[in-house]
Design an enzyme around this catalytic site. Structure first.
Site, mmCIF file in Angstrom:
data_model
loop_
_atom_site.group_PDB
_atom_site.id
_atom_site.type_symbol
_atom_site.label_atom_id
_atom_site.label_comp_id
_atom_site.label_asym_id
_atom_site.label_seq_id
_atom_site.Cartn_x
_atom_site.Cartn_y
_atom_site.Cartn_z
ATOM 1 N N LYS A 129 -14.288 13.275 2.914
ATOM 2 C CA LYS A 129 -15.911 13.008 2.759
ATOM 3 C C LYS A 129 -16.745 12.530 3.707
ATOM 4 O O LYS A 129 -17.335 12.209 3.761
ATOM 5 C CB LYS A 129 -15.581 11.316 1.448
ATOM 6 C CG LYS A 129 -17.296 10.953 1.113
ATOM 7 C CD LYS A 129 -17.572 12.390 0.627
ATOM 8 C CE LYS A 129 -19.186 11.709 -0.398
ATOM 9 N NZ LYS A 129 -19.311 13.058 -1.417
ATOM 10 N N TYR A 183 -7.184 0.108 3.112
ATOM 11 C CA TYR A 183 -6.409 -1.019 2.515
ATOM 12 C C TYR A 183 -5.630 -1.971 3.501
ATOM 13 O O TYR A 183 -5.722 -3.017 2.943
ATOM 14 C CB TYR A 183 -5.150 -0.360 2.053
ATOM 15 C CG TYR A 183 -4.920 0.108 0.402
ATOM 16 C CD1 TYR A 183 -6.225 0.699 -0.134
ATOM 17 C CD2 TYR A 183 -4.582 -0.444 -0.071
ATOM 18 C CE1 TYR A 183 -6.012 1.752 -1.253
ATOM 19 C CE2 TYR A 183 -4.273 0.500 -1.402
ATOM 20 C CZ TYR A 183 -4.933 1.280 -1.839
ATOM 21 O OH TYR A 183 -5.403 1.677 -3.422
HETATM 22 C C1 IPM Z 1 -0.262 2.082 -6.391
HETATM 23 C C2 IPM Z 1 -0.794 1.227 -6.455
HETATM 24 C C3 IPM Z 1 -1.368 0.240 -5.473
HETATM 25 C C4 IPM Z 1 -2.308 0.779 -4.477
HETATM 26 C C5 IPM Z 1 -1.700 -0.743 -6.679
HETATM 27 C C6 IPM Z 1 -0.330 -1.537 -7.229
HETATM 28 C C7 IPM Z 1 -1.878 -1.796 -5.211
HETATM 29 O O1 IPM Z 1 -2.272 1.775 -7.404
HETATM 30 O O2 IPM Z 1 0.515 2.467 -5.668
HETATM 31 O O3 IPM Z 1 -0.870 3.445 -6.985
HETATM 32 O O4 IPM Z 1 -3.653 1.012 -4.535
HETATM 33 O O5 IPM Z 1 -1.513 1.837 -3.233
#
Ligand code: IPM
Ligand code: MG
Length: 368
Positions: free
Chosen positions: A193, A142
């Site tokens: 994984k 992320y």
């Molecule tokens: C979550 C959501 C978020 C994520 C999105 C909205 C960025 O799906 O909190 O699980 O992927 O973390």
């Protein structure tokens, strides 16, 4: 002790469900002597409309200064066409997580006995289910660099993200997961994984090293594909699950459906010192916004998690959770969890019922 809570209601159903959680907190403040002060700020699409950014500096400063953040939901079709950095999810939620260093995301998946029938799995597979997913929230694919959409020498576009974990990042989330396991039945499953991804080879190694400090916890490792299969095959084999940011994103949505409704599940995102941001797992549900259909229980249960994890008020958290159980017991259901023979109620009727149930606990002497 006085507690400062920042309320970010956000978009879609966010403001409606937040109003119900605020009713519950107001009831605790008014009738039960809690000293909680609430401040409000804009975030998400609402903030973009007002000041051209989904996370205004003022909101960020307030979030950094408060004791805990209650977060509704952000996003909606209105803002889907914006550049990625300005979209509410990417532009508000992810920077909040990262700026506040909220690396530990706790996502319970709990099946309430009254809602067993609402699950998509057979009742015997889910009744009594009580899983806690501990998701790493500020690292991994992320956030790691390099990332972006580039043009290669050939002129072709290339999309790039990076899966990267330092041992410090892995160790601190592992410690959180072991500590959570110690408070429960002392079983932890780490999901990775490691047959393909080096970052998770290291993940597994560091989790195993960390285990040395928690000899009472039974530790197991599963590959993520197998974990997804096992969660649907025999979910009750799990107690605490710890995993990476992206695997946790996917597995927590999967696990939420085991429990009947995604509208029931709260979450906590914590920093090193227990400060946290509390939000329902579900999103802003623009299709039902403003209609009084949204289930406020995940938001109310998020407020309960806040009482427990950031404000040091576990008895009050218990009281709110018991009030939620009590309204389910009374047969009250918003449309997402409505089944034959139960009473359909609106968002605000559900919130009012929780407040009433809180009052009744005192009358019946159930108060701790
Ligand atoms: C979550 C959501 C978020 C994520 C999105 C909205 C960025 O799906 O909190 O699980 O992927 O973390
Ligand atoms: Mg998600």
């Amino acid at each position: 002790m006085s507690h400062n809570v920042l309320v970010l209601a956000g978009d879609g159903i966010g403001p409606e469900i937040m109003a119900e959680a605020e009713k519950v907190l107001a009831c605790l403040t008014r009738d039960h002597g809690l000293d909680i002060s609430m401040d409000h700020a804009l975030a998400g699409g609402a903030a973009y409309d007002d000041c051209g950014t989904p996370l205004p500096e003022e909101t960020l400063q307030k979030a950094l200064a408060c004791d805990a953040v209650l977060f509704g939901a952000v996003g909606g079709p209105k803002w889907d066409g914006l550049p990625r950095e300005l979209r509410p999810e990417r532009g508000a939620l992810l920077p909040l997580r990262s700026e506040l260093a909220l690396f530990a995301n706790l996502r319970p998946a709990l099946t309430y006995p009254q809602l067993v029938a609402a699950s998509s799995l057979k009742p015997e597979l889910v009744s009594g289910l009580d899983i806690m997913i501990v998701r790493e929230l500020t690292g991994g694919i992320y956030f790691a660099e390099p990332r972006g959409i580039n043009t290669a020498e050939s002129g072709e576009r290339v999309g790039i993200n990076t899966l990267r974990y330092t041992e410090t990042e892995i160790r601190r989330i592992a410690h959180t997961a072991f500590r959570v396991a110690m408070q429960r039945v002392k079983r932890l499953c780490s999901v990775d994984k490691e047959n393909v991804l080096e970052a998770t080879v290291l993940w597994r190694e560091v989790v195993m090293e960390t285990a040395a400090g928690y000899p009472e916890v039974e530790l197991q490792h599963l590959l993520v594909d197998n974990a997804a299969m096992q969660l649907v095959r025999r979910p009750k084999q799990f107690d605490v699950i710890v995993t990476t940011n992206m695997f946790g994103d996917i597995l927590s949505d999967l696990a939420s459906m085991l429990s009947g409704s995604i509208g029931m599940l709260p979450s906590a995102s914590l920093d090193e010192n227990g400060k946290g941001l509390y939000e329902p797992i579900h999103g802003s549900a623009p299709d039902i916004a403003g209609k009084g259909l949204a289930n406020p229980l995940a938001m109310i249960l998020s407020a309960a998690m806040m009482l427990r994890w950031s404000l040091g008020l576990p008895e009050q958290a218990d009281r709110v959770e018991n009030a939620v159980k009590s309204v389910l017991e009374q047969g009250l259901r918003t449309v997402d969890i409505h089944t034959q023979g139960t009473e359909k109620v609106s968002t605000s009727q559900m919130g009012d019922a929780v407040v009433r149930a809180l009052g009744e606990q005192t009358i019946n002497g159930m108060q701790a």
